[in-house]
Write a protein that holds these residues in place. Sequence first.
Motif, PDB file in Angstrom:
ATOM      1  N   ALA A 243       0.842  -1.204   0.000  1.00  0.00           N
ATOM      2  CA  ALA A 243       0.000   0.000   0.000  1.00  0.00           C
ATOM      3  C   ALA A 243       0.870   1.244   0.000  1.00  0.00           C
ATOM      4  O   ALA A 243       1.899   1.299   0.679  1.00  0.00           O
ATOM      5  CB  ALA A 243      -0.931   0.016   1.212  1.00  0.00           C
ATOM      6  N   VAL A 244       0.454   2.243  -0.771  1.00  0.00           N
ATOM      7  CA  VAL A 244       1.097   3.556  -0.776  1.00  0.00           C
ATOM      8  C   VAL A 244       0.035   4.589  -0.460  1.00  0.00           C
ATOM      9  O   VAL A 244      -1.046   4.590  -1.065  1.00  0.00           O
ATOM     10  CB  VAL A 244       1.757   3.864  -2.131  1.00  0.00           C
ATOM     11  CG1 VAL A 244       2.355   5.267  -2.130  1.00  0.00           C
ATOM     12  CG2 VAL A 244       2.831   2.833  -2.455  1.00  0.00           C
ATOM     13  N   LEU A 245       0.327   5.458   0.496  1.00  0.00           N
ATOM     14  CA  LEU A 245      -0.619   6.481   0.917  1.00  0.00           C
ATOM     15  C   LEU A 245       0.030   7.849   0.824  1.00  0.00           C
ATOM     16  O   LEU A 245       1.179   8.036   1.244  1.00  0.00           O
ATOM     17  CB  LEU A 245      -1.089   6.242   2.351  1.00  0.00           C
ATOM     18  CG  LEU A 245      -1.980   5.005   2.554  1.00  0.00           C
ATOM     19  CD1 LEU A 245      -1.133   3.793   2.893  1.00  0.00           C
ATOM     20  CD2 LEU A 245      -2.984   5.257   3.646  1.00  0.00           C
ATOM     21  N   GLY A 246      -0.703   8.803   0.272  1.00  0.00           N
ATOM     22  CA  GLY A 246      -0.194  10.150   0.136  1.00  0.00           C
ATOM     23  C   GLY A 246      -0.583  11.039   1.294  1.00  0.00           C
ATOM     24  O   GLY A 246      -1.652  10.882   1.889  1.00  0.00           O
ATOM     25  N   ALA A 247       0.311  11.979   1.606  1.00  0.00           N
ATOM     26  CA  ALA A 247       0.070  12.999   2.630  1.00  0.00           C
ATOM     27  C   ALA A 247       0.530  14.331   2.050  1.00  0.00           C
ATOM     28  O   ALA A 247       1.606  14.831   2.370  1.00  0.00           O
ATOM     29  CB  ALA A 247       0.817  12.667   3.917  1.00  0.00           C
ATOM     30  N   PRO A 248      -0.253  14.939   1.157  1.00  0.00           N
ATOM     31  CA  PRO A 248       0.220  16.094   0.382  1.00  0.00           C
ATOM     32  C   PRO A 248       0.450  17.357   1.180  1.00  0.00           C
ATOM     33  O   PRO A 248       1.111  18.276   0.680  1.00  0.00           O
ATOM     34  CB  PRO A 248      -0.896  16.297  -0.653  1.00  0.00           C
ATOM     35  CG  PRO A 248      -2.110  15.681  -0.036  1.00  0.00           C
ATOM     36  CD  PRO A 248      -1.610  14.519   0.760  1.00  0.00           C
ATOM     37  N   ASP A 249      -0.055  17.442   2.413  1.00  0.00           N
ATOM     38  CA  ASP A 249       0.149  18.640   3.219  1.00  0.00           C
ATOM     39  C   ASP A 249       1.246  18.463   4.267  1.00  0.00           C
ATOM     40  O   ASP A 249       1.434  19.325   5.129  1.00  0.00           O
ATOM     41  CB  ASP A 249      -1.158  19.041   3.918  1.00  0.00           C
ATOM     42  CG  ASP A 249      -2.148  19.649   2.945  1.00  0.00           C
ATOM     43  OD1 ASP A 249      -1.744  19.964   1.811  1.00  0.00           O
ATOM     44  OD2 ASP A 249      -3.330  19.810   3.296  1.00  0.00           O
ATOM     45  N   THR A 250       1.979  17.355   4.213  1.00  0.00           N
ATOM     46  CA  THR A 250       3.076  17.126   5.149  1.00  0.00           C
ATOM     47  C   THR A 250       4.263  17.996   4.761  1.00  0.00           C
ATOM     48  O   THR A 250       4.679  18.025   3.599  1.00  0.00           O
ATOM     49  CB  THR A 250       3.514  15.654   5.148  1.00  0.00           C
ATOM     50  OG1 THR A 250       2.376  14.833   5.370  1.00  0.00           O
ATOM     51  CG2 THR A 250       4.533  15.394   6.240  1.00  0.00           C
ATOM     52  N   GLY A 251       4.838  18.722   5.712  1.00  0.00           N
ATOM     53  CA  GLY A 251       5.951  19.612   5.414  1.00  0.00           C
ATOM     54  C   GLY A 251       5.515  20.699   4.440  1.00  0.00           C
ATOM     55  O   GLY A 251       4.370  21.142   4.425  1.00  0.00           O
ATOM     56  N   GLU A 252       6.448  21.114   3.579  1.00  0.00           N
ATOM     57  CA  GLU A 252       6.134  22.156   2.608  1.00  0.00           C
ATOM     58  C   GLU A 252       5.751  21.601   1.252  1.00  0.00           C
ATOM     59  O   GLU A 252       5.164  22.304   0.442  1.00  0.00           O
ATOM     60  CB  GLU A 252       7.360  23.077   2.441  1.00  0.00           C
ATOM     61  CG  GLU A 252       7.711  23.888   3.666  1.00  0.00           C
ATOM     62  CD  GLU A 252       6.640  24.911   3.985  1.00  0.00           C
ATOM     63  OE1 GLU A 252       6.020  25.419   3.039  1.00  0.00           O
ATOM     64  OE2 GLU A 252       6.420  25.194   5.166  1.00  0.00           O
ATOM     65  N   SER A 253       6.057  20.329   0.997  1.00  0.00           N
ATOM     66  CA  SER A 253       5.828  19.808  -0.350  1.00  0.00           C
ATOM     67  C   SER A 253       5.122  18.467  -0.386  1.00  0.00           C
ATOM     68  O   SER A 253       4.793  17.976  -1.458  1.00  0.00           O
ATOM     69  CB  SER A 253       7.169  19.678  -1.084  1.00  0.00           C
ATOM     70  OG  SER A 253       8.030  18.804  -0.378  1.00  0.00           O
ATOM     71  N   GLY A 254       4.848  17.851   0.769  1.00  0.00           N
ATOM     72  CA  GLY A 254       4.128  16.597   0.802  1.00  0.00           C
ATOM     73  C   GLY A 254       5.018  15.371   0.861  1.00  0.00           C
ATOM     74  O   GLY A 254       6.193  15.407   0.475  1.00  0.00           O
ATOM     75  N   HIS A 255       4.472  14.267   1.377  1.00  0.00           N
ATOM     76  CA  HIS A 255       5.154  12.982   1.466  1.00  0.00           C
ATOM     77  C   HIS A 255       4.213  11.877   0.994  1.00  0.00           C
ATOM     78  O   HIS A 255       3.009  12.078   0.847  1.00  0.00           O
ATOM     79  CB  HIS A 255       5.565  12.660   2.914  1.00  0.00           C
ATOM     80  CG  HIS A 255       6.510  13.636   3.524  1.00  0.00           C
ATOM     81  ND1 HIS A 255       6.623  13.817   4.891  1.00  0.00           N
ATOM     82  CD2 HIS A 255       7.392  14.509   2.968  1.00  0.00           C
ATOM     83  CE1 HIS A 255       7.541  14.734   5.145  1.00  0.00           C
ATOM     84  NE2 HIS A 255       8.015  15.175   3.999  1.00  0.00           N
ATOM     85  N   ALA A 256       4.771  10.690   0.802  1.00  0.00           N
ATOM     86  CA  ALA A 256       3.990   9.473   0.617  1.00  0.00           C
ATOM     87  C   ALA A 256       4.624   8.389   1.463  1.00  0.00           C
ATOM     88  O   ALA A 256       5.836   8.422   1.741  1.00  0.00           O
ATOM     89  CB  ALA A 256       3.946   9.065  -0.848  1.00  0.00           C
ATOM     90  N   TYR A 257       3.825   7.409   1.894  1.00  0.00           N
ATOM     91  CA  TYR A 257       4.306   6.382   2.818  1.00  0.00           C
ATOM     92  C   TYR A 257       3.978   4.998   2.272  1.00  0.00           C
ATOM     93  O   TYR A 257       2.938   4.784   1.662  1.00  0.00           O
ATOM     94  CB  TYR A 257       3.676   6.569   4.200  1.00  0.00           C
ATOM     95  CG  TYR A 257       4.073   7.865   4.868  1.00  0.00           C
ATOM     96  CD1 TYR A 257       5.133   7.913   5.757  1.00  0.00           C
ATOM     97  CD2 TYR A 257       3.392   9.054   4.583  1.00  0.00           C
ATOM     98  CE1 TYR A 257       5.507   9.101   6.361  1.00  0.00           C
ATOM     99  CE2 TYR A 257       3.755  10.243   5.184  1.00  0.00           C
ATOM    100  CZ  TYR A 257       4.817  10.265   6.064  1.00  0.00           C
ATOM    101  OH  TYR A 257       5.188  11.447   6.655  1.00  0.00           O
ATOM    102  N   VAL A 258       4.889   4.063   2.531  1.00  0.00           N
ATOM    103  CA  VAL A 258       4.757   2.696   2.045  1.00  0.00           C
ATOM    104  C   VAL A 258       4.495   1.766   3.221  1.00  0.00           C
ATOM    105  O   VAL A 258       5.215   1.812   4.237  1.00  0.00           O
ATOM    106  CB  VAL A 258       6.032   2.247   1.298  1.00  0.00           C
ATOM    107  CG1 VAL A 258       5.872   0.815   0.781  1.00  0.00           C
ATOM    108  CG2 VAL A 258       6.337   3.204   0.144  1.00  0.00           C
TER     109      VAL A 258
END
Length: 434
Positions: free
Chosen positions: A366-381
């Motif tokens: 599974a990959v999940l996005g977090a576009p408001d994390t930090g200044e540019s966003g992250h995704a997690y595996v």
Amino acid sequence: MVSRRALIRAFGVSVPAGLAGCNIFTNGGRDEVATPTRTATPTATLPPPTDGELSPSTRSETRTETTTDISSLTEPAAAGVTEEAGTPALTPAPSGTVDDFGRAVALSADAAVVLAESDGAYVFEADGDWRLITVLTPDDQENFGGYGTSAAMVGEEVVLGGPGAGSEGGAVYLFARDDGQWRQRHQFVPNEDRYDFGRSVAFDGQRVVVGDNNNPTTMESWSGSAYVFGRDGTNWTQEAALGSDAENLFGTAVAVAGDTVLVGAPYAESDGQETGAVFVYEQADGEWLQQMMLTPDDPVDDGLFGQAVALDGDTAVVGAPGDGGSSAYVFEQTETGWTRRARLTATDADSGDDFGRSVAYTDGLAVLGAPDTGESGHAYVFRAADDWTGTRRLVPKNPNQDAEFGFVVALHDTTALVGSPVFRAASPAYLFDL
């Protein structure tokens, strides 16, 4: 004045640990969702275009890109979390100001599609290196209608949703690669009036499901629908129109696998709270019937459960990016119903980071996005083999500080495609080998 990002986040219409207890979720007398009885009628199939290059869809512009050193935008990863900084892989070069390149993405074994809201769908193919092949636009207009585009892909076919496309109320298009050329093969239109048809799409090769809820700028309706189309050779027939009178943004997210359809309604009520829900439908004897409603067993108001959904086989992953505690949930279908297996969280993401805004899942990954994390966003595996404990964080290399990295994600086998859209600016999409 409300910012564009705030509006998108507030209404969430396009578009993300520890092990949790196992609970069976049933209807429980909550929002009743009726499946209207309709006679299945074939939708019109568009004639194939003539052979030849798709030169009218290919753009050539001058591109300027603003990047910022990653160290100034990314917070250190939490203990035990490894980080991978992706190199820009897919860009609309040569191009100029490409509005929101990466607002929707889709991926297959050797092809990727990245939508730019006011431009079209950029098709890339892998032949050693990834290269831009063409830009797809509907046969009847210049683009897919602006904000809220969606995409889903299987093999050499891609379904593209445009809630602002078509003559009225949105349209969805099927494109296919034939003899090396990408051509429009079908246009989906429901058998009734619609608001934002194409806000979400799902495709498993034999069925297309289209979500249609509301327009976030006019708020014409908070209720929504989901339409199921089935294929018979080259013909497509509308099999069902699923919906509810409840004002719950039903249709914000959809997923399909065989005879099972999931529909997200992030403003559905459960036990007196606006927690969100996912409605499960299954086909039996030619009819699509609601089987149950999935909800979190640790509900929070404004949790936006159902903002994103993914389905592969008997496993579903549901995003709940609300301010009450951004997270995602893993469900497994059993002989007696659906059981919650895990709640996924990011140890370095806060409740307002939109973790769970986007979800992709296949074969235990599974990959999940977090576009408001930090200044540019992250995704997690996350992996089922690791008891759904997240150990990998994906970030962009040299990102644009206004990017929303992780706003959308796509998976094929162990390759992830992450969109990083920027409003009225250039920003690439990223590929990761997981």
